[in-house]
Design an enzyme around this catalytic site. Structure first.
Site, short mmCIF file in Angstrom:
data_model
loop_
_atom_site.label_atom_id
_atom_site.label_comp_id
_atom_site.label_asym_id
_atom_site.label_seq_id
_atom_site.Cartn_x
_atom_site.Cartn_y
_atom_site.Cartn_z
N ASN A 1 0.87 -1.18 0.00
CA ASN A 1 0.00 0.00 0.00
C ASN A 1 0.91 1.23 0.00
O ASN A 1 1.51 1.56 1.02
CB ASN A 1 -0.88 -0.04 1.26
CG ASN A 1 -1.92 1.06 1.27
OD1 ASN A 1 -1.86 1.99 0.46
ND2 ASN A 1 -2.85 0.98 2.20
N HIS B 1 -12.99 3.03 -0.87
CA HIS B 1 -13.05 2.03 0.19
C HIS B 1 -13.72 0.74 -0.29
O HIS B 1 -14.25 -0.04 0.50
CB HIS B 1 -13.88 2.50 1.42
CG HIS B 1 -13.26 3.61 2.21
ND1 HIS B 1 -14.02 4.62 2.77
CD2 HIS B 1 -11.99 3.86 2.57
CE1 HIS B 1 -13.23 5.45 3.43
NE2 HIS B 1 -11.98 5.01 3.32
N LEU C 1 -16.08 3.57 8.84
CA LEU C 1 -15.84 4.81 9.58
C LEU C 1 -14.42 4.82 10.14
O LEU C 1 -14.16 4.26 11.21
CB LEU C 1 -16.86 4.95 10.72
CG LEU C 1 -18.33 4.75 10.33
CD1 LEU C 1 -19.24 4.85 11.56
CD2 LEU C 1 -18.77 5.74 9.26
N GLY C 2 -13.49 5.40 9.38
CA GLY C 2 -12.11 5.54 9.86
C GLY C 2 -11.77 7.01 9.82
O GLY C 2 -12.61 7.85 10.14
N ASN C 3 -10.54 7.36 9.42
CA ASN C 3 -10.25 8.77 9.20
C ASN C 3 -11.06 9.27 8.02
O ASN C 3 -11.65 10.33 8.07
CB ASN C 3 -8.76 8.97 8.94
CG ASN C 3 -8.02 9.15 10.24
OD1 ASN C 3 -8.47 9.87 11.12
ND2 ASN C 3 -6.90 8.48 10.37
N ARG D 1 -12.39 16.05 6.52
CA ARG D 1 -13.11 16.41 5.29
C ARG D 1 -14.55 16.79 5.61
O ARG D 1 -15.15 16.22 6.52
CB ARG D 1 -13.13 15.23 4.31
CG ARG D 1 -11.76 14.85 3.80
CD ARG D 1 -11.89 13.84 2.65
NE ARG D 1 -10.64 13.19 2.40
CZ ARG D 1 -10.44 11.87 2.47
NH1 ARG D 1 -11.43 11.06 2.78
NH2 ARG D 1 -9.25 11.37 2.24
N ASP E 1 -9.48 13.21 15.93
CA ASP E 1 -9.46 11.87 16.51
C ASP E 1 -10.69 11.66 17.40
O ASP E 1 -10.92 12.41 18.35
CB ASP E 1 -8.18 11.70 17.34
CG ASP E 1 -7.97 10.25 17.74
OD1 ASP E 1 -8.89 9.66 18.34
OD2 ASP E 1 -6.89 9.72 17.45
N GLY F 1 -11.74 2.16 12.06
CA GLY F 1 -11.30 2.49 13.44
C GLY F 1 -12.44 2.95 14.34
O GLY F 1 -12.56 2.53 15.49
N GLY G 1 -15.87 2.68 13.58
CA GLY G 1 -16.93 1.67 13.55
C GLY G 1 -16.63 0.46 14.42
O GLY G 1 -17.53 -0.14 15.02
P1 ADP Z 1 -7.74 5.07 8.47
O1 ADP Z 1 -8.95 5.54 7.77
O2 ADP Z 1 -6.61 6.04 8.44
O3 ADP Z 1 -7.35 3.64 8.16
P2 ADP Z 1 -8.72 3.99 10.99
O4 ADP Z 1 -9.66 3.04 10.33
O5 ADP Z 1 -7.59 3.43 11.76
O6 ADP Z 1 -8.17 5.09 10.00
O7 ADP Z 1 -9.60 4.91 11.96
C1 ADP Z 1 -9.08 6.01 12.63
C2 ADP Z 1 -10.18 6.58 13.53
O8 ADP Z 1 -10.61 5.58 14.46
C3 ADP Z 1 -9.73 7.79 14.35
O9 ADP Z 1 -10.72 8.81 14.30
C4 ADP Z 1 -9.67 7.23 15.76
O10 ADP Z 1 -9.97 8.20 16.69
C5 ADP Z 1 -10.74 6.17 15.73
N1 ADP Z 1 -10.58 5.21 16.83
C6 ADP Z 1 -9.61 4.29 16.97
N2 ADP Z 1 -9.75 3.64 18.16
C7 ADP Z 1 -10.83 4.19 18.78
C8 ADP Z 1 -11.50 3.99 20.02
N3 ADP Z 1 -11.08 3.07 20.89
N4 ADP Z 1 -12.58 4.74 20.31
C9 ADP Z 1 -13.01 5.69 19.44
N5 ADP Z 1 -12.44 5.93 18.25
C10 ADP Z 1 -11.36 5.20 17.92
#
Ligand code: ADP
Length: 401
Positions: free
Chosen positions: A7, A178, A207-209, A239, A280, A328, A330
């Site tokens: 990646n 995605h 639901l990540g970044n 965003r 975050d 992250g 979700g």
């Molecule tokens: P990416 O899209 O960069 O792969 P991730 O899927 O790792 O990102 O998701 C990142 C998000 O997940 C961030 O907003 C982070 O705050 C959130 N996150 C990770 N662990 C937790 C947690 N224990 N509780 C709440 N949010 C979390």
């Protein structure tokens, strides 16, 4: 057969080495940031090795990764020839690539064409492919696209109501992203319900970044929240998600130029922009619980917009078998999941609070027995999906979805 999954970002290369078909992870790691301060973080056999490395560009980073994989001290294979195939995550495959493909000159020419549509992602992806081809000339190189799963979206959902010529001339339309994640969790949800993968209607929430929601009908993507670019849809870390495009004209008339507007919409908005504190979700959850008004507002808007999409996609699908949370947020943010689902009982979504609270970073059904729609938490695994496609293409010349 060993399969290397790559990646490539603009300033990093992430890798994972799989033994297929068992999908056993032999090693994983990252080289970042490319340049003078490059570091390698390499995990193998439950151990982590971290070191400064010489990797000023993607080609050097690839060399570092391959040397590490065969190293006498921290390596996991004896000879790089054991890597028979390399799977590359490629962000934009345009309208052309409806599934993963073996990379040849023609594929590269097409990807160069789509660089214009994904200027931040496709150029580094291409550099990663070139580096892997140079260092592993014996290996099959496979491209797996973030857009491929969404190529089944019908015209009525992918066209924007702009003059039709703009689509004809520039291919401006909804592509979605995605896709590897949405496909993976949709298939997994079908398996968990003991149903055929083409016999389920699912709303998948990644639901990540970056965040996107997809409506999956009979196992196929029929609509998704991201559009021509990943900016559209729900609110994300930095965003905007959906907003009135006239805001851009308004701000342009106030003197904002195009690069500034792009930076605001992609990097300074979303959870970060509303809260003024952080992108975050963990930080915002704590701040909101401590009474920070704007952090609370950011989380509220985030959940509200996702609820709207679940409502819209329920209308799109007619019948919904399951809603899936992944990424992250979700997979971890139990309060966010609860807030999104509260009030959706009318459309058959009801989660069990206790089970929801206990389901963190693991697969599980979090809906009540009475809930008409099943609600799952399914940790995504895009790398495993890429490894599987790559193995199937390299070993059998075809993929099975
Ligand atoms: P990416 O899209 O960069 O792969 P991730 O899927 O790792 O990102 O998701 C990142 C998000 O997940 C961030 O907003 C982070 O705050 C959130 N996150 C990770 N662990 C937790 C947690 N224990 N509780 C709440 N949010 C979390």
């Amino acid at each position: 057969m060993e399969v290397l999954v790559i990646n490539t970002g603009s300033s990093s290369i992430k890798y994972q080495l799989y033994r297929m078909p068992a999908a056993e992870v032999l090693a994983r790691g990252i080289v970042e940031p490319l340049g003078e301060k490059a570091r390698l973080t390499h995990t193998y056999d439950s151990r982590t090795h971290s070191a400064g490395v010489k990797a000023s560009d993607h080609a050097e980073a690839m060399e570092v990764i391959l040397q590490t994989l065969v190293s006498k001290t921290v390596g996991v294979i004896e000879d790089i020839r054991q890597i028979e195939a390399v799977g590359h995550r490629v962000v934009h495959g345009g309208e052309e690539f409806t599934g993963s493909v073996v990379i040849d000159e023609e594929v590269i020419a097409s990807l160069e064409k789509y660089a214009d549509l994904a200027p931040l992602h496709n150029p580094p992806n291409l550099t990663g492919i070139a580096a892997a081809r140079a260092h592993l000339p014996h290996a099959r190189q496979v491209a797996c696209f973030d857009t491929a799963f969404h190529t089944t979206i019908p015209e009525v959902a992918y066209m924007y109501a702009l003059p039709y010529e703009i689509y004809e001339k520039y291919r401006v339309r909804r592509y979605g992203f995605h896709g590897t994640s949405h496909r993976y969790v949709a298939r997994r949800a079908a398996a968990l319900m003991d149903r055929d993968k083409y016999d389920v209607n699912v709303i998948t929430c990644h639901l990540g970044n970056g965040c996107s929601i997809t409506a999956v009908k009979d196992g196929k993507s029929v609509d998704t929240s991201m559009g021509l670019t990943p900016l559209e849809g729900v609110v994300m870390g930095t965003r905007t998600g959906d907003f009135d495009p006239a805001i851009l004209f308004y701000l342009a008339e106030k003197g904002y130029d195009c690069p500034t507007l792009k930076a605001i919409c992609n990097k300074e908005s979303g959870l970060l922009g509303i809260s003024g504190e952080s992108n975050d979700m963990r930080t915002l959850g704590k701040l909101a619980a401590g009474g920070n008004r704007r952090a609370r507002l950011a989380v509220d808007i985030f959940c509200y917009r996702i609820r709207k999409y679940i409502g819209m996609y329920t209308a799109v699908l007619g019948t919904v078998d399951a809603v899936v949370f992944t990424g992250g947020i979700g997979e971890n943010a139990v309060d966010v999941r609860k807030q999104i689902c509260t009030g959706l009982e009318q459309i058959g979504i009801e989660i069990d609070e206790e089970i929801n609270n206990a389901t963190c970073q693991k697969e599980g059904l979090i809906s009540t027995q009475n809930s008409r729609v099943k609600v799952f938490v399914i940790p995504t695994d895009e790398e495993a999906a890429i490894a599987k496609d790559t193995y199937q293409l390299a070993a059998k010349g075809t993929t099975h979805d």
